[in-house]
Scaffold this motif. Structure first.
Motif, PDB file in Angstrom:
ATOM      1  N   THR A 283      44.389  50.892  19.449  1.00 18.30           N
ATOM      2  CA  THR A 283      44.136  50.031  20.604  1.00 18.30           C
ATOM      3  C   THR A 283      44.650  48.600  20.435  1.00 18.30           C
ATOM      4  O   THR A 283      44.989  47.950  21.423  1.00 18.30           O
ATOM      5  N   GLU A 284      44.703  48.096  19.195  1.00 19.39           N
ATOM      6  CA  GLU A 284      45.158  46.728  18.986  1.00 19.39           C
ATOM      7  C   GLU A 284      46.618  46.662  18.524  1.00 19.39           C
ATOM      8  O   GLU A 284      47.102  45.594  18.141  1.00 19.39           O
ATOM      9  N   LEU A 285      47.308  47.794  18.567  1.00 18.09           N
ATOM     10  CA  LEU A 285      48.705  47.837  18.126  1.00 18.09           C
ATOM     11  C   LEU A 285      49.636  48.097  19.301  1.00 18.09           C
ATOM     12  O   LEU A 285      49.224  48.633  20.331  1.00 18.09           O
ATOM     13  N   ARG A 286      50.880  47.712  19.130  1.00 16.10           N
ATOM     14  CA  ARG A 286      51.897  48.020  20.122  1.00 16.10           C
ATOM     15  C   ARG A 286      52.550  49.354  19.770  1.00 16.10           C
ATOM     16  O   ARG A 286      52.625  49.731  18.585  1.00 16.10           O
ATOM     17  N   LEU A 287      53.045  50.031  20.781  1.00 16.29           N
ATOM     18  CA  LEU A 287      53.692  51.324  20.549  1.00 16.29           C
ATOM     19  C   LEU A 287      54.871  51.169  19.587  1.00 16.29           C
ATOM     20  O   LEU A 287      55.097  52.020  18.716  1.00 16.29           O
ATOM     21  N   GLY A 307      65.943  63.977  -3.657  1.00 14.04           N
ATOM     22  CA  GLY A 307      65.880  64.208  -5.087  1.00 14.04           C
ATOM     23  C   GLY A 307      66.311  63.034  -5.926  1.00 14.04           C
ATOM     24  O   GLY A 307      66.564  63.173  -7.122  1.00 14.04           O
ATOM     25  N   SER A 308      66.408  61.865  -5.311  1.00 18.79           N
ATOM     26  CA  SER A 308      66.803  60.678  -6.062  1.00 18.79           C
ATOM     27  C   SER A 308      65.695  60.291  -7.042  1.00 18.79           C
ATOM     28  O   SER A 308      64.518  60.576  -6.823  1.00 18.79           O
ATOM     29  N   ASN A 309      66.092  59.616  -8.122  1.00 27.98           N
ATOM     30  CA  ASN A 309      65.134  59.180  -9.136  1.00 27.98           C
ATOM     31  C   ASN A 309      64.472  57.881  -8.661  1.00 27.98           C
ATOM     32  O   ASN A 309      64.795  56.788  -9.119  1.00 27.98           O
ATOM     33  N   LEU A 310      63.554  58.037  -7.696  1.00 28.34           N
ATOM     34  CA  LEU A 310      62.920  56.876  -7.069  1.00 28.34           C
ATOM     35  C   LEU A 310      61.480  56.725  -7.547  1.00 28.34           C
ATOM     36  O   LEU A 310      60.847  57.696  -7.976  1.00 28.34           O
ATOM     37  N   ASN A 311      60.984  55.528  -7.412  1.00 24.56           N
ATOM     38  CA  ASN A 311      59.599  55.241  -7.747  1.00 24.56           C
ATOM     39  C   ASN A 311      58.722  55.662  -6.559  1.00 24.56           C
ATOM     40  O   ASN A 311      58.709  55.003  -5.519  1.00 24.56           O
ATOM     41  N   LYS A 312      57.998  56.766  -6.711  1.00 20.99           N
ATOM     42  CA  LYS A 312      57.194  57.298  -5.610  1.00 20.99           C
ATOM     43  C   LYS A 312      56.124  56.307  -5.170  1.00 20.99           C
ATOM     44  O   LYS A 312      55.862  56.150  -3.973  1.00 20.99           O
ATOM     45  N   GLN A 313      55.515  55.651  -6.135  1.00 20.60           N
ATOM     46  CA  GLN A 313      54.461  54.695  -5.782  1.00 20.60           C
ATOM     47  C   GLN A 313      55.028  53.550  -4.950  1.00 20.60           C
ATOM     48  O   GLN A 313      54.387  53.085  -4.012  1.00 20.60           O
ATOM     49  N   SER A 314      56.249  53.128  -5.272  1.00 17.28           N
ATOM     50  CA  SER A 314      56.881  52.052  -4.506  1.00 17.28           C
ATOM     51  C   SER A 314      57.143  52.482  -3.063  1.00 17.28           C
ATOM     52  O   SER A 314      56.937  51.701  -2.123  1.00 17.28           O
ATOM     53  N   LEU A 315      57.595  53.733  -2.869  1.00 18.39           N
ATOM     54  CA  LEU A 315      57.839  54.251  -1.515  1.00 18.39           C
ATOM     55  C   LEU A 315      56.552  54.258  -0.698  1.00 18.39           C
ATOM     56  O   LEU A 315      56.543  53.891   0.483  1.00 18.39           O
ATOM     57  N   LEU A 316      55.464  54.697  -1.327  1.00 19.19           N
ATOM     58  CA  LEU A 316      54.183  54.748  -0.633  1.00 19.19           C
ATOM     59  C   LEU A 316      53.654  53.339  -0.348  1.00 19.19           C
ATOM     60  O   LEU A 316      53.097  53.074   0.724  1.00 19.19           O
ATOM     61  N   GLU A 317      53.851  52.460  -1.296  1.00 20.48           N
ATOM     62  CA  GLU A 317      53.347  51.092  -1.147  1.00 20.48           C
ATOM     63  C   GLU A 317      54.062  50.363   0.004  1.00 20.48           C
ATOM     64  O   GLU A 317      53.444  49.558   0.710  1.00 20.48           O
ATOM     65  N   GLN A 318      55.352  50.643   0.204  1.00 20.06           N
ATOM     66  CA  GLN A 318      56.088  50.034   1.322  1.00 20.06           C
ATOM     67  C   GLN A 318      55.405  50.328   2.655  1.00 20.06           C
ATOM     68  O   GLN A 318      55.292  49.457   3.517  1.00 20.06           O
ATOM     69  N   ILE A 319      54.968  51.575   2.816  1.00 24.76           N
ATOM     70  CA  ILE A 319      54.319  51.976   4.070  1.00 24.76           C
ATOM     71  C   ILE A 319      52.994  51.246   4.234  1.00 24.76           C
ATOM     72  O   ILE A 319      52.668  50.764   5.332  1.00 24.76           O
ATOM     73  N   ILE A 320      52.235  51.144   3.163  1.00 25.53           N
ATOM     74  CA  ILE A 320      50.935  50.473   3.221  1.00 25.53           C
ATOM     75  C   ILE A 320      51.104  48.990   3.539  1.00 25.53           C
ATOM     76  O   ILE A 320      50.361  48.421   4.344  1.00 25.53           O
ATOM     77  N   VAL A 321      52.104  48.353   2.907  1.00 23.89           N
ATOM     78  CA  VAL A 321      52.365  46.925   3.152  1.00 23.89           C
ATOM     79  C   VAL A 321      52.715  46.698   4.615  1.00 23.89           C
ATOM     80  O   VAL A 321      52.214  45.758   5.260  1.00 23.89           O
ATOM     81  N   TYR A 322      53.569  47.574   5.177  1.00 21.54           N
ATOM     82  CA  TYR A 322      53.942  47.396   6.588  1.00 21.54           C
ATOM     83  C   TYR A 322      52.729  47.633   7.496  1.00 21.54           C
ATOM     84  O   TYR A 322      52.498  46.890   8.450  1.00 21.54           O
ATOM     85  N   TRP A 323      51.942  48.671   7.185  1.00 19.62           N
ATOM     86  CA  TRP A 323      50.743  48.978   7.976  1.00 19.62           C
ATOM     87  C   TRP A 323      49.792  47.769   7.964  1.00 19.62           C
ATOM     88  O   TRP A 323      49.228  47.407   9.001  1.00 19.62           O
ATOM     89  N   GLN A 324      49.647  47.148   6.805  1.00 19.73           N
ATOM     90  CA  GLN A 324      48.784  45.984   6.702  1.00 19.73           C
ATOM     91  C   GLN A 324      49.343  44.801   7.499  1.00 19.73           C
ATOM     92  O   GLN A 324      48.607  44.060   8.150  1.00 19.73           O
ATOM     93  N   SER A 325      50.658  44.664   7.463  1.00 25.01           N
ATOM     94  CA  SER A 325      51.283  43.517   8.140  1.00 25.01           C
ATOM     95  C   SER A 325      51.115  43.548   9.649  1.00 25.01           C
ATOM     96  O   SER A 325      50.982  42.500  10.286  1.00 25.01           O
ATOM     97  N   ILE A 326      51.135  44.738  10.236  1.00 21.61           N
ATOM     98  CA  ILE A 326      51.025  44.805  11.703  1.00 21.61           C
ATOM     99  C   ILE A 326      49.587  44.585  12.189  1.00 21.61           C
ATOM    100  O   ILE A 326      49.342  44.491  13.401  1.00 21.61           O
ATOM    101  N   HIS A 327      48.642  44.519  11.263  1.00 16.67           N
ATOM    102  CA  HIS A 327      47.264  44.244  11.634  1.00 16.67           C
ATOM    103  C   HIS A 327      46.879  42.781  11.464  1.00 16.67           C
ATOM    104  O   HIS A 327      45.742  42.398  11.688  1.00 16.67           O
ATOM    105  N   ARG A 328      47.842  41.948  11.044  1.00 19.15           N
ATOM    106  CA  ARG A 328      47.524  40.530  10.871  1.00 19.15           C
ATOM    107  C   ARG A 328      47.615  39.788  12.205  1.00 19.15           C
ATOM    108  O   ARG A 328      48.511  40.074  12.993  1.00 19.15           O
TER     109      ARG A 328
END
Length: 328
Positions: A283-287, A307-328
């Motif tokens: 309700t408080e977010l834009r589409l 299959g790239s040798n990526l940091n899984k935690q970093s990939l997940l953290e990016q999503i959380i950081v963005y999710w947090q940012s849109i609630h500020r």
């Protein structure tokens, strides 16, 4: 005895009337969402056509010779064609065998019936081989194709079959049926939402911890929206799970949020159960924000799947950081 499932009554009566009036086509395409019971419908209809003494509702009696042969799994006039165990495809050799089978005379002076599932599993050569049979059908054979992805079928194949749609499942009928099947009927609404409206899928999910996983994911997102939450803490928790499966759940979640945001309270059940919780989170977010969350999650899922040798935690953290940012 009732129809296989209550949301299939209209389709059943339509085909039953056509059979009584001798107006059945030589090929049917049954399409709809997975978990709606299309396979069970097709088998029930095939059995009723072969039954010597069907019930007043048109179902097989379960007692005549034809029914007993079917129950034993060796009825000579009905065949189910599926992909081999080690493949997702139905190959041309299997279709050629099926065509030969259909050209043989019925063992009981009736019709021969073949059910193909999933029809989208037919590879190109198999589909073309089947197409020739549909153009020159072996009477009185009946082909029943089942597909949850009919758009993947050849247009010429679809055009030679009479379609029967199972996509629109009455939500209240599905809920009533689930209430009678579940040990905890109160969970029916959320399970049905989680299953995308497919009652049989919802029943399967009831035997897993899928609902609890979704509830926990929602709680994590609610926590992540708080400005004093450290994204790394949630990412550390998430990375202990299967990262690919978690990203798929997030994709489904952000997609459902976007749909609920766009349609609001016009959707049945949008204000209750799992949908209600998701709707209140939008309700408080834009589409556009929700679509961006989905895009970022999809991007990271594709990177992980590559299959790239990526940091899984970093990939997940990016999503959380963005999710947090849109609630500020």
């Amino acid at each position: 005895m009732s129809i296989t499932y209550p949301w299939q009554v209209q389709q059943w009566e339509r085909l039953r009337l056509a059979a009584r009036q001798d107006r059945l086509p030589h090929a049917l395409l049954l399409s709809g969402i997975a978990g709606s019971g299309i396979r069970q419908f097709a088998l029930a209809f095939a059995r009723c056509l072969l039954c010597a003494t069907p019930t007043p509702t048109g179902l097989a009696c379960g007692q005549c010779r034809s029914c007993l042969l079917d129950q034993a799994g060796n009825h000579p006039d009905i065949r189910l064609l599926e992909p081999e165990a080690d493949s997702a495809q139905i190959k041309v050799e299997a279709v050629r065998d099926l065509i030969t089978y259909l050209q043989l005379s019925s063992q009981y002076d009736g019709r021969k019936i073949a059910i193909i599932e999933p029809a989208e599993g037919l590879n190109r050569h198999a589909a073309n081989s089947l197409l020739k049979t549909l153009e020159e059908p072996a009477s009185p054979a009946l082909l029943i194709l089942i597909s949850c992805q009919p758009a993947r079928l050849l247009v010429t194949l679809r055009s030679r079959c009479q379609g029967v749609n199972f996509t629109d499942i009455d939500r209240q009928q599905a809920l009533n049926w689930l209430h009678g099947q579940l040990a905890e009927p109160a969970r029916a609404e959320e399970l049905l939402e989680l299953a995308g409206g497919a009652p049989l899928t919802a029943l399967e999910l009831a035997g897993t911890d899928a609902l609890e996983q979704w509830e926990e994911l929602l709680q994590d997102l609610q926590q992540a929206a708080h400005p004093h939450t450290y994204p790394a803490e949630i990412a550390e928790k998430w990375v202990k799970q299967d990262a690919a499966e978690l990203l798929i759940r997030l994709l489904r979640l952000f997609n459902k949020m976007a749909v609920l945001h766009a349609t609001g309270a016009t959707q049945p059940g949008a204000q209750s159960g799992l949908n209600g919780k998701l709707y209140r989170m939008t309700t408080e977010l834009r589409l556009s924000m929700l679509l961006d969350c989905h895009a970022l999650t999809l991007q990271n899922y594709q990177l992980l799947s590559a299959g790239s040798n990526l940091n899984k935690q970093s990939l997940l953290e990016q999503i959380i950081v963005y999710w947090q940012s849109i609630h500020r």
